[in-house]
Design a protein around this motif. Sequence first.
Motif, PDB file in Angstrom:
ATOM      1  N   ALA A  82       0.826  -1.216   0.000  1.00 30.91           N
ATOM      2  CA  ALA A  82       0.000   0.000   0.000  1.00 30.91           C
ATOM      3  C   ALA A  82       0.857   1.262   0.000  1.00 30.91           C
ATOM      4  O   ALA A  82       1.703   1.443  -0.874  1.00 30.91           O
ATOM      5  N   SER A  83       0.686   2.135   0.992  1.00 31.15           N
ATOM      6  CA  SER A  83       1.329   3.455   0.957  1.00 31.15           C
ATOM      7  C   SER A  83       2.835   3.428   1.158  1.00 31.15           C
ATOM      8  O   SER A  83       3.485   4.472   1.023  1.00 31.15           O
ATOM      9  N   THR A  85       4.456   2.400  -0.967  1.00 29.90           N
ATOM     10  CA  THR A  85       4.789   2.745  -2.356  1.00 29.90           C
ATOM     11  C   THR A  85       5.165   4.220  -2.497  1.00 29.90           C
ATOM     12  O   THR A  85       5.957   4.584  -3.385  1.00 29.90           O
ATOM     13  N   LYS A  86       4.612   5.082  -1.665  1.00 28.86           N
ATOM     14  CA  LYS A  86       4.768   6.535  -1.848  1.00 28.86           C
ATOM     15  C   LYS A  86       6.227   7.003  -1.885  1.00 28.86           C
ATOM     16  O   LYS A  86       6.605   7.790  -2.763  1.00 28.86           O
ATOM     17  N   TYR A 156      -9.160   3.203  -7.490  1.00 29.69           N
ATOM     18  CA  TYR A 156      -8.582   2.170  -6.651  1.00 29.69           C
ATOM     19  C   TYR A 156      -9.330   0.846  -6.737  1.00 29.69           C
ATOM     20  O   TYR A 156      -9.022  -0.085  -6.018  1.00 29.69           O
ATOM     21  N   ASN A 187      -3.644  10.926  -1.313  1.00 28.93           N
ATOM     22  CA  ASN A 187      -3.350   9.942  -2.353  1.00 28.93           C
ATOM     23  C   ASN A 187      -3.385  10.539  -3.757  1.00 28.93           C
ATOM     24  O   ASN A 187      -2.524  10.232  -4.582  1.00 28.93           O
ATOM     25  N   GLY A 266      -0.053   3.773  -3.833  1.00 26.38           N
ATOM     26  CA  GLY A 266      -0.153   2.610  -2.957  1.00 26.38           C
ATOM     27  C   GLY A 266      -0.407   1.283  -3.613  1.00 26.38           C
ATOM     28  O   GLY A 266      -1.098   0.451  -3.030  1.00 26.38           O
ATOM     29  N   HIS A 344       7.822   4.713   6.141  1.00 24.44           N
ATOM     30  CA  HIS A 344       6.409   4.876   5.823  1.00 24.44           C
ATOM     31  C   HIS A 344       5.667   3.612   6.205  1.00 24.44           C
ATOM     32  O   HIS A 344       6.238   2.515   6.220  1.00 24.44           O
ATOM     33  N   GLY A 346       1.782   1.322   5.670  1.00 22.82           N
ATOM     34  CA  GLY A 346       0.802   1.001   4.648  1.00 22.82           C
ATOM     35  C   GLY A 346      -0.561   0.743   5.268  1.00 22.82           C
ATOM     36  O   GLY A 346      -0.684   0.477   6.466  1.00 22.82           O
TER      37      GLY A 346
END
Length: 394
Positions: A82-83, A85-86, A156, A187, A266, A344, A346
């Motif tokens: 998920a996040s 990925t940011k 999403y 997002n 994400g 980070h 997720g």
Amino acid sequence: MRYPFSVALFLACLVPAFGQTPAPPQIPAVTTRMQEFVTSHDLSGAVTLVGRSSGIIHLGAVGEADIASNKAMTTDTLFRIASMTKPITAMGIMILADEGKLSPDDAVEKHLPDFKGQMLKVGQELKAPARPITLRDLLTHTSGLPNYPPVAADVYTKRNKTLAQTTALIAKQPLTFEPGTKWSYCNPGIDTLGRIIEVVSGEPYHTFLQKRVFDPLEMKSTTFYPTTDQVGHSATVYAKKDGQLVPASNLILDFAKDAKHPVPAGGLYSCAGDLATFSQAMLGRGAKGTVRIVSEKNFAEMTKTQTGDIKTGFVDGMSFGYGFAVVKESKGVTAMLSAGTFGHGGAFGTQYWIDPKQDLFVILLIARSDLGNGDASPIRQEFQRLAVEALPRK
């Protein structure tokens, strides 16, 4: 015993061709505590990894990746990260900054003309903002962009629009506050950065990251588009109901058939070994061995506080760099981490945090959809505490 990093990656992400491999190193207290979370039905299973620049010093898997089929959790199980990925999306932006193709101070409209003339909503009225939003605003979640409107809800789920079409919808939404004045987790802003990578590089977003990050670091299991075999080797995401774990429904990042775009904010799947490689490169200030992903100068920009005194993050004491959350003051769930630690979380409870002062990185891979605030979860806090307590201080 400390394993060389290459051996640890072999253990974590590759299936041996023959014979037995040595058991990976363990911090017994971490393994025991994670098993307690499984026994209490807080988790189906977990993969935990602790490393330093010298190599992996703990790699453990407990519980099950899928309860119904009794599929054991293994160190190479794939997770929806998920996040997490940011920061990798932000890395793509800073790689292009290294090449002089863009700057964090560029107005978004310079690269995406759809954003020209974007308005600010004040009460029931619209007015021009004091300045256009910049890439810096997107990287730090201070742009004022709102969350996705209903017309873009499939971004999403079905993902039946291209990234270009999706960001065009984002551009039509009025800002909710003046750029750079507040923090609001966004997002759509990170997805917009993914589109900017496409426009500036001339390549699809996921192809650019594959060539510039995943291939050089040999992150062979990290993907936006898992194969059928990879989906079968991934952890099922659970929620807790009446004291028991049940498969979660309506996952915002579930595998989408025939998706027209990845999700820069994400959408990645990954495993412990790949994330360890990435984390070691972050301990190396943007480089792992002879492989440099981003310049040391721009790595420093990514991992230092860029948000000043603006209150940010999901736990106390946090700030934001470019893509990464940064510990500004160690307290609460980050009390065992040094100021300047970056990383980070997720949506499904996964975490990675890199602590340069302690020469340490920690990776937690779990699959719970209803933790509320994974950054503040007792699972994260206990893992980090036990990992740090077990290690000699640098």
